[in-house]
Design a protein around this motif. Structure first.
Motif, mmCIF file in Angstrom:
data_model
loop_
_atom_site.group_PDB
_atom_site.id
_atom_site.type_symbol
_atom_site.label_atom_id
_atom_site.label_comp_id
_atom_site.label_asym_id
_atom_site.label_seq_id
_atom_site.Cartn_x
_atom_site.Cartn_y
_atom_site.Cartn_z
ATOM 1 N N ALA A 242 -39.774 106.618 -11.915
ATOM 2 C CA ALA A 242 -38.693 106.614 -13.089
ATOM 3 C C ALA A 242 -39.625 107.687 -14.279
ATOM 4 O O ALA A 242 -38.794 108.571 -14.775
ATOM 5 C CB ALA A 242 -38.592 105.394 -13.800
ATOM 6 N N GLU A 243 -40.865 107.174 -14.521
ATOM 7 C CA GLU A 243 -41.725 108.023 -15.360
ATOM 8 C C GLU A 243 -41.553 109.440 -15.163
ATOM 9 O O GLU A 243 -41.591 110.181 -16.126
ATOM 10 C CB GLU A 243 -43.052 107.199 -15.658
ATOM 11 C CG GLU A 243 -43.787 108.063 -16.471
ATOM 12 C CD GLU A 243 -45.342 107.563 -16.004
ATOM 13 O OE1 GLU A 243 -45.773 106.506 -15.918
ATOM 14 O OE2 GLU A 243 -46.150 108.476 -16.052
ATOM 15 N N LEU A 244 -42.017 109.718 -13.878
ATOM 16 C CA LEU A 244 -42.189 111.236 -13.658
ATOM 17 C C LEU A 244 -40.831 111.489 -13.024
ATOM 18 O O LEU A 244 -41.006 113.093 -12.885
ATOM 19 C CB LEU A 244 -43.239 111.137 -12.392
ATOM 20 C CG LEU A 244 -44.509 110.734 -12.364
ATOM 21 C CD1 LEU A 244 -45.046 110.902 -11.216
ATOM 22 C CD2 LEU A 244 -45.350 111.583 -13.605
ATOM 23 N N ARG A 245 -39.925 111.078 -13.208
ATOM 24 C CA ARG A 245 -38.421 111.718 -12.733
ATOM 25 C C ARG A 245 -38.535 112.166 -11.195
ATOM 26 O O ARG A 245 -38.022 113.296 -11.118
ATOM 27 C CB ARG A 245 -37.888 112.532 -13.657
ATOM 28 C CG ARG A 245 -37.522 111.919 -15.258
ATOM 29 C CD ARG A 245 -36.803 112.700 -15.955
ATOM 30 N NE ARG A 245 -36.592 112.083 -17.072
ATOM 31 C CZ ARG A 245 -35.646 111.152 -17.340
ATOM 32 N NH1 ARG A 245 -34.712 111.111 -16.650
ATOM 33 N NH2 ARG A 245 -35.457 110.648 -18.524
ATOM 34 N N CYS A 246 -39.196 111.198 -10.412
ATOM 35 C CA CYS A 246 -39.131 111.953 -8.976
ATOM 36 C C CYS A 246 -37.764 112.137 -8.424
ATOM 37 O O CYS A 246 -36.873 111.493 -8.929
ATOM 38 C CB CYS A 246 -39.778 111.013 -8.144
ATOM 39 S SG CYS A 246 -41.497 110.615 -8.508
ATOM 40 N N ALA A 247 -37.479 112.961 -7.364
ATOM 41 C CA ALA A 247 -36.167 113.110 -6.753
ATOM 42 C C ALA A 247 -35.895 111.910 -6.309
ATOM 43 O O ALA A 247 -34.635 111.571 -6.200
ATOM 44 C CB ALA A 247 -36.358 114.167 -5.705
ATOM 45 N N SER A 248 -36.710 111.265 -5.489
ATOM 46 C CA SER A 248 -36.532 109.887 -4.839
ATOM 47 C C SER A 248 -37.591 109.003 -5.157
ATOM 48 O O SER A 248 -38.894 109.263 -4.983
ATOM 49 C CB SER A 248 -36.007 110.205 -3.452
ATOM 50 O OG SER A 248 -37.077 110.308 -2.723
ATOM 51 N N ALA A 249 -37.303 107.483 -5.205
ATOM 52 C CA ALA A 249 -38.266 106.446 -4.574
ATOM 53 C C ALA A 249 -37.737 105.743 -3.381
ATOM 54 O O ALA A 249 -36.639 105.400 -3.152
ATOM 55 C CB ALA A 249 -38.259 105.554 -5.884
ATOM 56 N N ALA A 257 -35.105 94.085 -10.833
ATOM 57 C CA ALA A 257 -33.990 94.583 -11.340
ATOM 58 C C ALA A 257 -34.183 95.909 -12.513
ATOM 59 O O ALA A 257 -33.409 96.613 -12.758
ATOM 60 C CB ALA A 257 -33.006 93.429 -11.994
ATOM 61 N N PRO A 258 -35.193 95.313 -13.414
ATOM 62 C CA PRO A 258 -35.351 96.070 -14.573
ATOM 63 C C PRO A 258 -36.037 97.703 -14.209
ATOM 64 O O PRO A 258 -35.609 98.694 -14.817
ATOM 65 C CB PRO A 258 -36.819 95.608 -15.300
ATOM 66 C CG PRO A 258 -36.540 93.950 -15.036
ATOM 67 C CD PRO A 258 -36.099 93.982 -13.623
ATOM 68 N N ASP A 259 -36.685 97.549 -12.769
ATOM 69 C CA ASP A 259 -37.168 98.662 -12.495
ATOM 70 C C ASP A 259 -35.731 99.561 -11.677
ATOM 71 O O ASP A 259 -35.899 100.973 -11.917
ATOM 72 C CB ASP A 259 -37.878 98.502 -11.022
ATOM 73 C CG ASP A 259 -39.338 98.208 -11.451
ATOM 74 O OD1 ASP A 259 -39.770 98.515 -12.565
ATOM 75 O OD2 ASP A 259 -40.021 97.414 -10.610
ATOM 76 N N ALA A 260 -34.897 98.722 -11.397
ATOM 77 C CA ALA A 260 -33.777 99.467 -10.809
ATOM 78 C C ALA A 260 -33.125 100.208 -11.917
ATOM 79 O O ALA A 260 -32.489 101.292 -11.727
ATOM 80 C CB ALA A 260 -32.753 98.343 -10.143
ATOM 81 N N PHE A 261 -32.821 99.505 -13.089
ATOM 82 C CA PHE A 261 -32.199 100.132 -14.110
ATOM 83 C C PHE A 261 -33.044 101.637 -14.651
ATOM 84 O O PHE A 261 -32.436 102.418 -14.908
ATOM 85 C CB PHE A 261 -31.955 99.001 -15.097
ATOM 86 C CG PHE A 261 -30.883 98.153 -14.947
ATOM 87 C CD1 PHE A 261 -29.770 98.644 -15.163
ATOM 88 C CD2 PHE A 261 -31.099 96.889 -14.637
ATOM 89 C CE1 PHE A 261 -28.594 97.736 -14.938
ATOM 90 C CE2 PHE A 261 -30.264 95.894 -14.487
ATOM 91 C CZ PHE A 261 -28.805 96.286 -14.641
ATOM 92 N N ALA A 262 -34.448 101.249 -14.591
ATOM 93 C CA ALA A 262 -35.352 102.367 -14.903
ATOM 94 C C ALA A 262 -34.859 103.445 -13.934
ATOM 95 O O ALA A 262 -34.771 104.936 -14.511
ATOM 96 C CB ALA A 262 -36.792 102.020 -14.967
ATOM 97 N N ALA A 264 -32.439 104.288 -12.334
ATOM 98 C CA ALA A 264 -30.796 104.901 -12.633
ATOM 99 C C ALA A 264 -30.932 105.548 -13.691
ATOM 100 O O ALA A 264 -30.276 106.665 -13.781
ATOM 101 C CB ALA A 264 -30.094 103.475 -12.782
ATOM 102 N N ASN A 265 -31.515 105.319 -14.843
ATOM 103 C CA ASN A 265 -31.550 105.740 -16.007
ATOM 104 C C ASN A 265 -32.219 107.312 -15.914
ATOM 105 O O ASN A 265 -32.168 108.213 -16.430
ATOM 106 C CB ASN A 265 -32.171 105.167 -17.065
ATOM 107 C CG ASN A 265 -31.518 104.092 -17.732
ATOM 108 O OD1 ASN A 265 -30.116 104.123 -17.738
ATOM 109 N ND2 ASN A 265 -31.960 102.913 -18.147
ATOM 110 N N ALA A 266 -33.261 107.452 -14.939
ATOM 111 C CA ALA A 266 -34.081 108.398 -14.899
ATOM 112 C C ALA A 266 -33.544 109.259 -13.761
ATOM 113 O O ALA A 266 -33.921 110.393 -13.590
ATOM 114 C CB ALA A 266 -35.507 108.225 -14.512
ATOM 115 N N GLY A 267 -32.353 108.870 -13.217
ATOM 116 C CA GLY A 267 -31.640 109.928 -12.101
ATOM 117 C C GLY A 267 -32.446 109.947 -10.721
ATOM 118 O O GLY A 267 -32.340 110.805 -10.233
ATOM 119 N N VAL A 268 -33.388 108.799 -10.656
ATOM 120 C CA VAL A 268 -34.044 108.919 -9.311
ATOM 121 C C VAL A 268 -33.179 108.214 -8.200
ATOM 122 O O VAL A 268 -32.720 107.141 -8.375
ATOM 123 C CB VAL A 268 -35.309 107.937 -9.393
ATOM 124 C CG1 VAL A 268 -36.257 107.968 -7.892
ATOM 125 C CG2 VAL A 268 -36.387 108.416 -10.548
#
Ligand SMILES: [Zn+2]
Length: 419
Positions: A242-249, A257-262, A264-268
């Motif tokens: 999320a921090e690096l806005r990778c194309a995918s994880a 769940a908090p990671d999942a929201f992060a 989503a917000n970062a568009g990963v």
């Protein structure tokens, strides 16, 4: 230049850009979708096109398999048997694949990879990502990227190559020196056709700090970034994605769940690889719903590799996503097409809107739900890439000779190019 084709007598057409159309037709001109709608509304002027008779079968966009390790030699039978009976067998692990891949000739490697790509196309994959990763020295990794390029040469399947020099730290190597070596190889990897850089960030592989260094350097070198995250343990890799806005994880079995929201917000894009979850007998499935409910764009991939997911079939991955991960059929099919395309940043595919690539599947059944519900049966009757039929099953009982004009290509006649 792509092919031109009119597909008629489609029982149910899924485009993702319009509501489903029954009794539909679809026109591909020069490799791109030119028209889709009810068969009775087919515009004039398509009489010059080759015709494919779907015989009432369902048609969906081609699968985009956005996570594979499809270039390797050797086998991992010992690992498979040890997973079933740990007392009787000793697993050999990734080192055995690295050794066998290193021992194979270029010709053998290209041939093995080519066969896997053909199997992917036969089961409906029209775009695939392929990672290096079984070399583990700069020279060996770059050799794999060259072999991927050769395996794809002349194939209709579109392949995106990914540099995965950071798969595991090779035995006997000093960690930080190996990380620097991977970073120093990035520009060459890009010159050899890699569009992406991936890092296996997990327990026993690379740390979050090492992954951050490698992926930051990859982005600076002009490569897109993706990351194997939270498969074996919760390490913080999803937070990094999320921090690096990778194309995918990818994987994300232990995601919170908090990671999942992060994400989503970062568009990963969250890439689910249910075959790996089955194969490794992890019994972890609930992350798919966690990610979906957080609003993460989902993709489904095979993770085709010898050790933990020996599978070229996207229909099988979709079946597991539905039956084990509790995704709905439409959610899973969307993830396997549009989601995979989003994970690879390819917006001209994964759907059949006008202007999209003419990559589509004539399914074996007359309803897309049957692709999931009918286990163990061939799911795809014909694979079309860029408006050309590249693979088709000869056994489907639905395929009958058409009485349409002479330009008709019935699915009962073999026309495929990939054996
Ligand atoms: Zn993988």
């Amino acid at each position: 230049m792509g092919g031109s084709l009119v597909v008629r007598r489609i029982g149910r057409l899924t485009t993702w850009t319009t509501p489903r159309v029954e009794d539909a037709a679809l026109v591909v001109r020069d490799g791109a979708v030119a028209w889709a709608g009810a068969d009775r509304d087919l515009p004039p002027g398509v009489g010059d096109l080759e015709e494919l008779d779907a015989c009432g079968a369902a048609v969906i966009p081609g699968f985009v398999d956005c996570h594979t390790h499809a270039i390797w030699a050797g086998d991992r039978r010992a690992d498979f048997l040890a997973r079933l009976d740990a007392a009787a067998y000793t697993p050999e692990g990734i080192a055995s694949t690295v050794a066998a891949t290193g021992a194979a000739t270029d010709e053998e490697l290209v041939g093995l990879t080519h066969r896997r790509l053909a199997a992917m196309m036969a089961s409906g994959t029209t775009t695939a990502e392929v990672k290096s990763g079984y070399g583990l020295t700069p020279e060996a990794e770059l050799r794999l990227l060259s072999a991927i390029e050769q395996a794809v040469l002349g194939e209709a399947l579109h392949v995106e190559a990914t540099y995965l020099g950071a798969h595991v730290v090779p035995d006997g190597r000093e960690r930080s020196a190996y990380v620097e070596e991977v970073i120093a190889t990035l520009p060459q990897a890009r010159r050899l056709g890699a569009r992406w850089c991936d890092v296996f960030c997990d327990d026993g592989a690379f740390t979050v700090e090492e992954a951050r260094r490698i992926l930051t350097a990859a982005a600076a070198a002009g490569l897109g970034t993706r990351i194997h995250a939270e498969q074996l343990a919760l390490t913080g890799a999803a937070t990094l994605a999320a921090e690096l806005r990778c194309a995918s994880a990818d994987h994300l079995d232990h995601v919170t769940a908090p990671d999942a929201f992060a994400l989503a917000n970062a568009g990963v894009v969250g890439v689910l690889v249910p075959v790996a979850s089955l194969y490794s007998r992890s019994q972890r499935w609930s992350h798919a719903v966690t990610l979906r409910d957080a609003g993460v764009t989902l993709a489904i991939a095979t993770d085709c590799n010898p050790g933990t997911s020996w599978c070229e079939s996207m229909p099988y991955a979709v079946q597991l996503a539905c039956l084990c991960m509790s995704l709905g059929v439409d959610d899973a099919l969307r993830a396997a097409t549009l989601g995979g395309a989003a994970a690879l940043g390819l917006h001209d595919r994964g759907h059949l809107g006008v202007g999209a690539r003419g990559d589509l599947l004539v399914l074996a059944g007359d309803h897309e739900v049957d692709l999931v519900a009918h286990l163990g049966a061939p799911a795809v009757a014909a694979t079309v890439i860029g408006g050309r039929v590249v693979s088709e099953s000869k056994s489907s009982p639905r395929r009958v000779a058409s009485s349409a004009p002479t330009s008709t290509k019935s699915l009962s006649q073999p026309v495929g190019t990939s054996a």
